[in-house]
Write a protein that holds these residues in place. Structure first.
Motif, short mmCIF file in Angstrom:
data_model
loop_
_atom_site.label_atom_id
_atom_site.label_comp_id
_atom_site.label_asym_id
_atom_site.label_seq_id
_atom_site.Cartn_x
_atom_site.Cartn_y
_atom_site.Cartn_z
N MET A 70 0.92 -1.10 0.13
CA MET A 70 -0.08 -0.03 0.08
C MET A 70 0.88 1.28 -0.10
SD MET A 70 -2.78 1.27 2.84
CE MET A 70 -1.46 1.87 3.84
N LEU A 71 1.80 1.43 0.85
CA LEU A 71 2.65 2.44 0.84
C LEU A 71 3.55 2.63 -0.44
CD1 LEU A 71 3.96 2.15 4.60
CD2 LEU A 71 2.66 4.26 3.41
N GLU A 72 4.15 1.32 -0.91
CA GLU A 72 4.79 1.62 -2.08
C GLU A 72 3.98 2.22 -3.36
OE1 GLU A 72 5.89 -2.43 -2.97
OE2 GLU A 72 7.95 -2.26 -1.62
N ILE A 73 2.81 1.97 -3.50
CA ILE A 73 1.88 2.41 -4.49
C ILE A 73 1.43 3.79 -4.17
CG2 ILE A 73 -0.38 2.30 -5.41
CD1 ILE A 73 -0.04 -0.71 -5.20
N ILE A 74 1.03 4.19 -2.84
CA ILE A 74 0.92 5.80 -2.41
C ILE A 74 2.06 6.52 -2.61
CG2 ILE A 74 0.47 6.97 -0.58
CD1 ILE A 74 -1.36 4.78 0.45
N SER A 75 3.23 6.07 -2.34
CA SER A 75 4.40 6.75 -2.57
C SER A 75 4.72 7.06 -3.89
CB SER A 75 5.60 5.99 -1.98
OG SER A 75 6.76 6.76 -1.98
N ARG A 76 4.56 6.22 -4.76
CA ARG A 76 4.90 6.34 -6.24
C ARG A 76 4.10 7.51 -6.80
NH1 ARG A 76 6.13 0.82 -9.39
NH2 ARG A 76 7.64 0.05 -7.93
N VAL A 77 2.67 7.48 -6.36
CA VAL A 77 1.71 8.71 -6.85
C VAL A 77 2.02 9.93 -6.12
CG1 VAL A 77 0.33 6.90 -7.89
CG2 VAL A 77 -0.17 7.93 -5.45
N SER A 78 2.62 10.02 -5.21
CA SER A 78 2.17 11.35 -4.11
C SER A 78 2.69 12.60 -4.87
CB SER A 78 3.05 11.09 -2.65
OG SER A 78 4.23 10.90 -2.80
N ASP A 79 3.66 12.39 -5.70
CA ASP A 79 4.33 13.81 -6.23
C ASP A 79 3.50 14.18 -7.07
OD1 ASP A 79 6.65 13.61 -4.74
OD2 ASP A 79 7.93 12.60 -6.27
N TRP A 80 2.75 13.43 -8.09
CA TRP A 80 1.88 14.20 -9.04
C TRP A 80 0.58 14.07 -8.52
CZ3 TRP A 80 -1.97 10.79 -10.20
CH2 TRP A 80 -1.91 9.48 -10.09
N ALA A 81 0.44 13.55 -7.20
CA ALA A 81 -0.91 13.62 -6.65
C ALA A 81 -1.21 14.83 -5.79
CB ALA A 81 -1.65 12.35 -5.98
N GLY A 82 0.02 15.43 -5.38
CA GLY A 82 -0.04 16.74 -4.67
C GLY A 82 0.33 16.51 -3.03
N GLY A 83 0.71 15.07 -2.93
CA GLY A 83 1.16 14.83 -1.30
C GLY A 83 0.51 13.67 -1.04
N LYS A 84 1.09 13.06 0.04
CA LYS A 84 0.58 11.97 0.50
C LYS A 84 -0.98 11.80 0.90
CE LYS A 84 1.46 12.27 5.49
NZ LYS A 84 1.70 11.80 6.69
N GLU A 85 -1.52 12.72 1.39
CA GLU A 85 -3.00 12.72 1.59
C GLU A 85 -3.89 12.57 0.21
OE1 GLU A 85 -1.09 14.91 2.91
OE2 GLU A 85 -1.02 14.53 5.12
N GLN A 86 -3.28 13.29 -0.72
CA GLN A 86 -4.16 13.36 -2.01
C GLN A 86 -3.65 11.89 -2.72
OE1 GLN A 86 -2.21 15.70 -0.96
NE2 GLN A 86 -3.37 17.78 -1.11
N ALA A 87 -2.63 11.31 -2.40
CA ALA A 87 -2.00 10.16 -2.97
C ALA A 87 -2.83 8.89 -2.38
CB ALA A 87 -0.59 9.80 -2.84
N MET A 88 -3.53 9.15 -1.08
CA MET A 88 -4.13 8.09 -0.34
C MET A 88 -5.57 8.14 -0.79
SD MET A 88 -4.70 5.51 1.88
CE MET A 88 -3.58 5.46 3.11
N ALA A 89 -5.89 9.22 -1.21
CA ALA A 89 -7.25 9.71 -1.65
C ALA A 89 -7.52 8.80 -3.36
CB ALA A 89 -7.67 11.05 -1.77
N TRP A 90 -6.36 9.10 -3.84
CA TRP A 90 -6.33 8.42 -5.24
C TRP A 90 -6.26 6.94 -4.99
CZ3 TRP A 90 -2.94 4.86 -6.99
CH2 TRP A 90 -2.93 4.70 -8.38
N TYR A 91 -5.51 6.40 -4.21
CA TYR A 91 -5.39 5.06 -3.98
C TYR A 91 -6.79 4.24 -3.58
CZ TYR A 91 -4.20 0.74 -1.40
OH TYR A 91 -3.84 -0.42 -1.06
N ARG A 92 -7.62 5.06 -2.69
CA ARG A 92 -9.04 4.58 -2.35
C ARG A 92 -9.88 4.69 -3.39
NH1 ARG A 92 -10.32 5.63 3.85
NH2 ARG A 92 -11.11 3.54 3.42
N ALA A 93 -10.09 5.96 -4.19
CA ALA A 93 -11.17 6.31 -5.05
C ALA A 93 -10.95 6.39 -6.36
CB ALA A 93 -11.53 7.61 -4.15
N GLN A 94 -9.89 6.34 -6.88
CA GLN A 94 -9.59 6.66 -8.23
C GLN A 94 -9.87 5.27 -9.20
OE1 GLN A 94 -9.19 9.79 -10.18
NE2 GLN A 94 -9.57 8.25 -11.82
N PRO A 95 -10.89 5.27 -9.81
CA PRO A 95 -11.12 4.11 -10.81
C PRO A 95 -10.13 3.90 -11.77
CG PRO A 95 -12.91 5.51 -11.08
CD PRO A 95 -11.91 6.14 -10.10
N LEU A 96 -9.27 2.62 -11.87
CA LEU A 96 -8.32 2.62 -13.17
C LEU A 96 -8.50 1.94 -14.22
CD1 LEU A 96 -5.49 1.43 -10.51
CD2 LEU A 96 -5.83 3.84 -11.51
#
Length: 129
Positions: A70-96
């Motif tokens: 979970m942390l590896e994936i969130i970490s990979r998207v945190s820069d373009w998501a705008g931070g770790k909180e936004q990356a967590m929101a992406w992880y939980r809610a963004q349909p792929l």
């Protein structure tokens, strides 16, 4: 059962941020870092609620592996998501789209973290969803 080799941890990774001196993910710090209860964190990682409240279970290889994925994936998207909180929101809610609209969270819960990491690697080099 054959264990897959762990990928090296990238510098600046959230995995390192929440790792204790023994090399385990520190559950209390992780939950606090994302403003979650242990119950919410367990649900997000696809673990039973009690798992993170019992020290021996929170330190188990399966639990630690799931939290690390979970942390590896969130970490990979945190820069373009705008931070770790936004990356967590992406992880939980963004349909792929490449996964039939399933979220990264749903895929990790189903044991498909490697597929999500491969997808993110593909997108990072300019691939299409």
């Amino acid at each position: 059962m054959v264990q897959a080799a762990k990928a090296p941890i990238e510098a600046g990774s959230l995995v390192l941020t929440y790792m204790d001196r023994t090399g385990r993910i520190a559950v209390d710090q992780l939950a606090d870092g994302f403003g979650m209860s242990k119950t919410q964190l367990a649900e997000t990682a696809g673990l039973a609620r009690e798992t993170l409240y019992r020290v021996e279970r929170s330190r188990a290889q399966r639990t630690q592996g799931r939290l690390r994925e979970m942390l590896e994936i969130i970490s990979r998207v945190s820069d373009w998501a705008g931070g770790k909180e936004q990356a967590m929101a992406w992880y939980r809610a963004q349909p792929l789209p490449a996964f039939g609209g399933r979220t990264a969270e749903a895929l990790v819960k189903d044991g498909k973290a490697a597929a999500v990491r491969d997808y993110l690697d593909h997108m990072a080099v300019g691939g299409f969803a």
